[in-house]
Design an enzyme around this catalytic site. Structure first.
Site, PDB file in Angstrom:
ATOM      1  N   CYS A  45      47.972 -24.366  34.635  1.00  0.00           N
ATOM      2  CA  CYS A  45      47.771 -24.941  33.307  1.00  0.00           C
ATOM      3  C   CYS A  45      46.460 -24.478  32.665  1.00  0.00           C
ATOM      4  O   CYS A  45      46.352 -23.351  32.223  1.00  0.00           O
ATOM      5  CB  CYS A  45      47.857 -26.471  33.386  1.00  0.00           C
ATOM      6  SG  CYS A  45      48.180 -27.284  31.791  1.00  0.00           S
ATOM      7  N   LYS A  91      43.993 -25.989  41.561  1.00  0.00           N
ATOM      8  CA  LYS A  91      43.557 -25.815  40.180  1.00  0.00           C
ATOM      9  C   LYS A  91      42.052 -25.634  40.155  1.00  0.00           C
ATOM     10  O   LYS A  91      41.299 -26.403  40.767  1.00  0.00           O
ATOM     11  CB  LYS A  91      43.981 -27.029  39.354  1.00  0.00           C
ATOM     12  CG  LYS A  91      43.826 -26.845  37.854  1.00  0.00           C
ATOM     13  CD  LYS A  91      44.447 -28.020  37.110  1.00  0.00           C
ATOM     14  CE  LYS A  91      44.450 -27.804  35.605  1.00  0.00           C
ATOM     15  NZ  LYS A  91      45.131 -28.919  34.887  1.00  0.00           N
ATOM     16  N   GLU A 100      53.559 -27.973  36.526  1.00  0.00           N
ATOM     17  CA  GLU A 100      52.445 -28.762  37.053  1.00  0.00           C
ATOM     18  C   GLU A 100      52.822 -30.242  37.106  1.00  0.00           C
ATOM     19  O   GLU A 100      53.621 -30.728  36.312  1.00  0.00           O
ATOM     20  CB  GLU A 100      51.226 -28.572  36.148  1.00  0.00           C
ATOM     21  CG  GLU A 100      49.983 -29.309  36.626  1.00  0.00           C
ATOM     22  CD  GLU A 100      48.831 -29.203  35.635  1.00  0.00           C
ATOM     23  OE1 GLU A 100      47.675 -29.293  36.079  1.00  0.00           O
ATOM     24  OE2 GLU A 100      49.081 -29.049  34.419  1.00  0.00           O
TER      25      GLU A 100
END
Length: 291
Positions: free
Chosen positions: A154, A120, A45
């Protein structure tokens, strides 16, 4: 289904003298991966946030448009790199402008020119309050010659509902690019990644950053041990760790994934937490009045 050799980059934050240093370093990684027979290369990321090292320190609301100016270069570079090496490349994530805001988005590049993306979905407080990013609202289930894949960026791996959804879509490999700057953040993500591999009986590949750029507030440090995880059950290692970096330095770890082994786990493992779920019972228990 074909076996898949994946290479997981543990990326190092270090000073950059010029923009070419960034792209040249990535090309060297890809050339090494090609020489090692890697078919899927995974970056962490906020990969392009390393380019902030070329600027004077910026506020977060300045950093987002600064990074967005590299969007076309990023897409063209990785498209060419994937084609030239014949490797599928998860090029970490990149901040780009969408409408009136900015998103943190992962890109998966294929040698034939195909590009798959995943924004995300769950933003950290820093991403919401400092970067002022916008969250995504869809999951991309990606069909490949090596089975189905999905990308959880993440923090997204810390929400078990997402991994369960992609598992129910027959995803065999979850790609988890991360950026964590402290041990606590890393272990939150790492332990959740392993939990998702166990409870869904899937592979999870985690790529993170190490190093230090103390004068860049957005990526001042990286803390990670990158690796790939499996169920803690036959025919995999007892600890569910297929590979892991053994230091906090730049590294490339390689592992061969075989979907037939994953299917053996589904059929011959000591337990089957994915198959033995009781959704009807959970709904019943959730609807019970509190005592």
């Amino acid at each position: 289904m074909k076996p898949l050799r994946i290479g997981i980059v543990q990326y190092e934050l270090a000073p950059l003298k010029m923009e070419a240093d960034f792209w040249d370093g990535i090309r060297r990684d890809a050339d090494q991966a090609k020489a090692d027979g890697v078919q899927l290369l995974i970056y962490p990321e906020y990969l392009t946030a390393h380019l902030l090292a070329l600027s004077e320190p910026l506020a977060h609301d300045e950093a987002a448009p600064y990074l967005d100016q590299f969007t076309d270069r990023y897409i063209h570079f990785f498209s060419d790199l994937s084609r030239d090496t014949g490797i599928i490349i998860l090029a970490g994530t990149h901040i780009r402008r969408v409408g009136s805001g900015y998103v943190n988005e992962a890109y998966l590049f294929f040698p034939d020119g195909r590009i798959e993306t995943q924004q995300k979905l769950h933003l950290t407080p820093e991403e919401r309050n400092c970067w002022h990013l916008s969250p995504g609202n869809r999951l991309n289930i990606i069909d490949t010659d090596f089975g189905r894949m999905a990308i959880l960026v993440c923090y997204d791996i810390e929400f078990p509902e997402l991994s369960r959804i992609v598992a129910e879509q027959e995803v065999a490999l979850i790609l988890n690019p991360i950026y964590t700057d402290q041990a606590a953040g890393y272990y939150r993500v790492r332990h959740c990644a392993q939990a998702r591999a166990i409870e869904n009986q899937r592979f999870v590949a985690l790529s993170g950053m190490v190093g230090s750029l103390p004068y860049i507030p957005q990526i001042d440090a990286g803390y990670a041990e990158s690796g790939c995880f499996s169920p803690c059950d036959f025919p995999f290692p007892a600890n569910g760790v297929l590979c892991i970096t053994d230091n906090m330095q730049k590294d490339l770890v390689i592992v061969d994934l075989d979907l037939t082994q994953l299917k053996r786990n589904w059929e011959e493992g000591q337990v089957s937490p994915y198959r033995d779920r009781k959704p009807e019972l959970y709904q019943q228990l959730a609807g019970q009045p509190s005592q």
